[in-house]
Design a protein around this motif. Sequence first.
Motif, short mmCIF file in Angstrom:
data_model
loop_
_atom_site.label_atom_id
_atom_site.label_comp_id
_atom_site.label_asym_id
_atom_site.label_seq_id
_atom_site.Cartn_x
_atom_site.Cartn_y
_atom_site.Cartn_z
N GLY A 192 10.09 -62.28 33.83
CA GLY A 192 11.15 -63.23 34.16
C GLY A 192 11.10 -63.62 35.62
O GLY A 192 10.58 -62.87 36.46
N HIS A 193 11.62 -64.80 35.93
CA HIS A 193 11.68 -65.29 37.30
C HIS A 193 13.11 -65.71 37.62
O HIS A 193 13.89 -66.01 36.71
N ASN A 194 13.42 -65.76 38.90
CA ASN A 194 14.70 -66.31 39.36
C ASN A 194 14.43 -67.52 40.23
O ASN A 194 13.78 -67.42 41.27
N MET A 195 14.90 -68.69 39.79
CA MET A 195 14.82 -69.87 40.63
C MET A 195 15.67 -69.63 41.87
O MET A 195 16.69 -68.92 41.81
N GLN A 196 15.29 -70.21 42.99
CA GLN A 196 16.04 -70.02 44.22
C GLN A 196 17.15 -71.04 44.38
O GLN A 196 17.92 -71.00 45.33
N ASP A 197 17.26 -71.98 43.43
CA ASP A 197 18.36 -72.93 43.41
C ASP A 197 19.66 -72.23 43.03
O ASP A 197 19.66 -71.34 42.19
N ILE A 198 20.75 -72.67 43.61
CA ILE A 198 22.07 -72.20 43.20
C ILE A 198 22.56 -73.14 42.11
O ILE A 198 22.80 -74.32 42.34
N LEU A 199 22.68 -72.61 40.88
CA LEU A 199 22.99 -73.45 39.72
C LEU A 199 24.28 -73.07 39.02
O LEU A 199 24.62 -73.65 37.99
N LEU A 200 25.02 -72.10 39.58
CA LEU A 200 26.23 -71.65 38.92
C LEU A 200 27.23 -71.12 39.93
O LEU A 200 26.84 -70.52 40.94
#
Length: 276
Positions: A192-200
Motif C-alpha cells: 500500500g501507498h499513501n498519497m501526500q495530498d490532503i484529501l480528507l
Amino acid sequence: MKISVVMGIYNCEKTLKESIDSLLNQTFESFEIVLCDDRSSDGTLKIAKEYAMKYPQKVRVIQNTKNRGLAYSLNRCIEIAKGEYIARMDADDISYKDRLKKQMDYLENHPECVLVGSQAFLFNENGIWGVRKTKRYPQKKDFLFGSQFIHPTIIIKKEVLNQVGNYTVSKATLRAEDYDLFMRLYAAGFEGHNMQDILLNYREDSTAFKKRVYKYRFGEAIVRYKGFKKMKLMPLGLIYVFKPLIVGLIPQKVLTLLRHQDLDSNQFDDTIHPTV
C-alpha cells in the motif's frame, strides 16, 4: 461501478449529512455509497433513508439486527458492494471533492499498489487545527509503531479484501479493525501507498482526546502480537506489543501535550506519526 464507499453509521445524526454531501459532490462519478446502520438510537437511520430515497442510484442503506460494531458493519457493506474498489469513509469526516478521482488515478498508475491512503487535516467544531501525515511507502517494520494508514482515507481493491477475509470481527479488534486489516494485507504480500495530498478532513478534538478504555488497549496488544507474528517481526515486535498498555497509564494531560508537540514539529515532513 468502479467504487463502493462503505460506511458504518451509529448515532451520528449531527454529522452524517455533511459527510454524505461531501461524497455526492465528488468529481469522480462511478461510485455508490453503502451505509450500514448499527442500530442507532437517534435520527441517523432516518437521515440515511432520506438520502437513499433522494439518490436511489447512489445511496443504499442496510441495518444490523443489533449493535455489532464497525468491523461487522463494514463487512456487511462489502458483501453487497458492487464496486471493483472499496473506499472507506466515516460518518463524521469530510472528503474533498477530488478525493476519489485523485486516488483512482494513482491506483491506475501504480499497479503494484492495491491500497492507497492520503494525508488528512484534523478538525473540530471550530475548524481545522492540525494535520495528520503518514509515510508515503510504509514497510512491514513501520507497523511496529502503529497503523500506517488513516482508515477513512483508504481505497482498496475489493478482490484483495475478500482474499484476506475482509475485516476481523472480534473483541480484540473493536478499536483496531483497521490496524489488524493492514497488517494482514502486508503479511499476505500486498503493498500500500499513501498519497501526500490532503484529501480528507478528519474530525478530532484539538484540546483533549478520550482516554481509551483499558480493555481496548488489551485488544490492541493482542492485534499487535498476532500481526507482528504474521509479518515475521518477532521477537523484536514483543517490545512494541505492550506499547498501548504502557500508554494507557500515562495521564491524559501529558498525552495531549505530547500529541500537540508531535503535530507542531512534524506536520510538514514525510515521516510517520506514531499515535497514542
